[in-house]
Each structure stands twice: as structure tokens, then as C-alpha cells.
Design a protein around this motif. Structure first.
Motif, short mmCIF file in Angstrom:
data_model
loop_
_atom_site.label_atom_id
_atom_site.label_comp_id
_atom_site.label_asym_id
_atom_site.label_seq_id
_atom_site.Cartn_x
_atom_site.Cartn_y
_atom_site.Cartn_z
N ASP A 76 -0.11 -1.31 1.19
CA ASP A 76 -0.48 -1.56 -0.20
C ASP A 76 0.01 -0.37 -1.00
N PRO A 77 1.11 -0.53 -1.77
CA PRO A 77 1.70 0.61 -2.46
C PRO A 77 0.91 1.13 -3.65
N ASP A 78 -0.11 0.38 -4.10
CA ASP A 78 -0.88 0.85 -5.24
C ASP A 78 -2.39 0.74 -5.01
N ALA A 79 -2.81 1.01 -3.78
CA ALA A 79 -4.24 0.93 -3.45
C ALA A 79 -4.98 2.12 -4.04
N PRO A 80 -6.19 1.97 -4.50
CA PRO A 80 -6.97 0.75 -4.57
C PRO A 80 -6.65 -0.12 -5.78
N SER A 81 -5.90 0.43 -6.78
CA SER A 81 -5.52 -0.38 -7.93
C SER A 81 -4.26 0.21 -8.55
N PRO A 82 -3.51 -0.61 -9.29
CA PRO A 82 -2.30 -0.10 -9.93
C PRO A 82 -2.57 1.05 -10.91
N SER A 83 -3.74 1.06 -11.54
CA SER A 83 -4.04 2.12 -12.50
C SER A 83 -4.50 3.41 -11.81
N ASP A 84 -4.91 3.32 -10.54
CA ASP A 84 -5.35 4.50 -9.78
C ASP A 84 -4.88 4.38 -8.34
N PRO A 85 -3.58 4.61 -8.09
CA PRO A 85 -3.05 4.45 -6.73
C PRO A 85 -3.32 5.65 -5.84
N SER A 86 -4.56 6.10 -5.78
CA SER A 86 -4.92 7.30 -5.03
C SER A 86 -4.79 7.13 -3.52
N LEU A 87 -4.83 5.90 -3.02
CA LEU A 87 -4.64 5.64 -1.59
C LEU A 87 -3.27 5.03 -1.34
N ARG A 88 -2.32 5.42 -2.12
CA ARG A 88 -0.97 4.88 -2.09
C ARG A 88 -0.45 4.68 -0.67
N GLU A 89 0.20 3.54 -0.46
CA GLU A 89 0.76 3.16 0.83
C GLU A 89 -0.30 3.01 1.91
N TYR A 90 -1.44 2.47 1.56
CA TYR A 90 -2.51 2.19 2.52
C TYR A 90 -2.00 1.20 3.57
N LEU A 91 -2.12 1.55 4.84
CA LEU A 91 -1.66 0.69 5.92
C LEU A 91 -2.72 -0.35 6.24
N HIS A 92 -2.35 -1.63 6.04
CA HIS A 92 -3.26 -2.73 6.38
C HIS A 92 -3.06 -3.15 7.83
N TRP A 93 -1.80 -3.35 8.24
CA TRP A 93 -1.52 -3.70 9.63
C TRP A 93 -0.06 -3.45 9.95
N LEU A 94 0.21 -3.42 11.26
CA LEU A 94 1.55 -3.19 11.77
C LEU A 94 1.72 -4.06 13.01
N VAL A 95 2.81 -4.82 13.07
CA VAL A 95 3.09 -5.68 14.22
C VAL A 95 4.48 -5.34 14.72
N THR A 96 4.61 -5.17 16.04
CA THR A 96 5.90 -4.84 16.62
C THR A 96 6.38 -5.96 17.53
N ASP A 97 7.63 -5.85 17.94
CA ASP A 97 8.25 -6.78 18.89
C ASP A 97 8.25 -8.23 18.40
N ILE A 98 8.56 -8.44 17.13
CA ILE A 98 8.70 -9.78 16.57
C ILE A 98 10.10 -10.26 16.91
N PRO A 99 10.24 -11.37 17.64
CA PRO A 99 11.58 -11.84 18.00
C PRO A 99 12.32 -12.40 16.80
N ALA A 100 13.62 -12.18 16.75
CA ALA A 100 14.46 -12.66 15.67
C ALA A 100 14.90 -14.08 15.95
N THR A 101 14.02 -15.02 15.73
CA THR A 101 14.36 -16.42 15.92
C THR A 101 13.81 -17.23 14.77
#
Length: 112
Positions: A76-101
């Protein structure tokens, strides 16, 4: 980043929202990426209410080579809000090994 355009253009929501430039460097999109919640597909720059994203998303990554795998990061590039992005780039989730199909999805527990 959802979509399969070439270079990001000036009016691209990812540029306007400063995702491209602040979160990631400019890039050329090489494979199709589609993300959706329930019956709604996600588009760059759209806002989603927490109730609309209670269930895991459907994610489809297209690509010609099944030996290629991708990593998908939801920030989330503007967490918690666009007017106050104090938690900028908050990681919600990450998934690896997604096949390219084409036609493979995850998040719902079902494969298409």
C-alpha cells in the motif's frame, strides 16, 4: 501492477499515484497480470473497500515459459491514507513461485 501495456505513460494511474517512481522504477510490462476480488477485476488506481477484499484475490499471470516463476508483492503506497502516508509501502502480502502460465490462478483454492 495490473495490466499488460508497454511503458507507463504520463496519465497512467501508477504514475499519477507515484507507484512508478516512488515504489518501483519505470519498467516495461512483459506479461499479462490480472487480479480480481469476487466478481470485480482490479484496475490500476482503483480504490477498494475492506469489505470488498475480505476474501483472497484471484491472480492470473500469463507467460510463455512454464519454467519461469514470479513473485507478487501487495504493498500500500499511501497507507494509512493518501493525505498521511506515514506507513508508506505497507506490506500486505507476498507470494512466490507463481508459474508463468495462462489460466492459472491462486488465492481461491481453485485452479482454472
Amino acid at each position: 501492477m495490473v495490466g499488460s501495456g508497454m511503458h507507463a505513460q504520463r496519465g497512467d494511474p501508477l504514475v499519477v499515484g507515484r507507484v512508478i517512481g516512488d515504489v518501483v522504477d519505470p519498467f516495461v510490462r512483459r506479461v499479462a497480470l490480472r487480479v480480481g476480488y469476487a466478481s470485480r477485476d482490479v484496475a490500476n488506481g482503483c480504490e477498494l473497500r475492506p469489505s470488498a477484499i475480505a476474501d483472497p484475490p484471484r491472480v492470473e499471470v500469463g507467460g510463455p515459459d512454464m519454467r519461469t516463476f514470479y513473485t507478487l508483492v501487495m504493498v500500500d503506497p499511501d497507507a494509512p491514507s493518501p493525505s498521511d502516508p506515514s506507513l508508506r509501502e505497507y506490506l500486505h502480502w507476498l507470494v512466490t513461485d507463481i508459474p508463468a502460465t495462462t489460466g492459472v490462478s491462486f488465492g481461491t483454492g481453485e485452479e482454472n
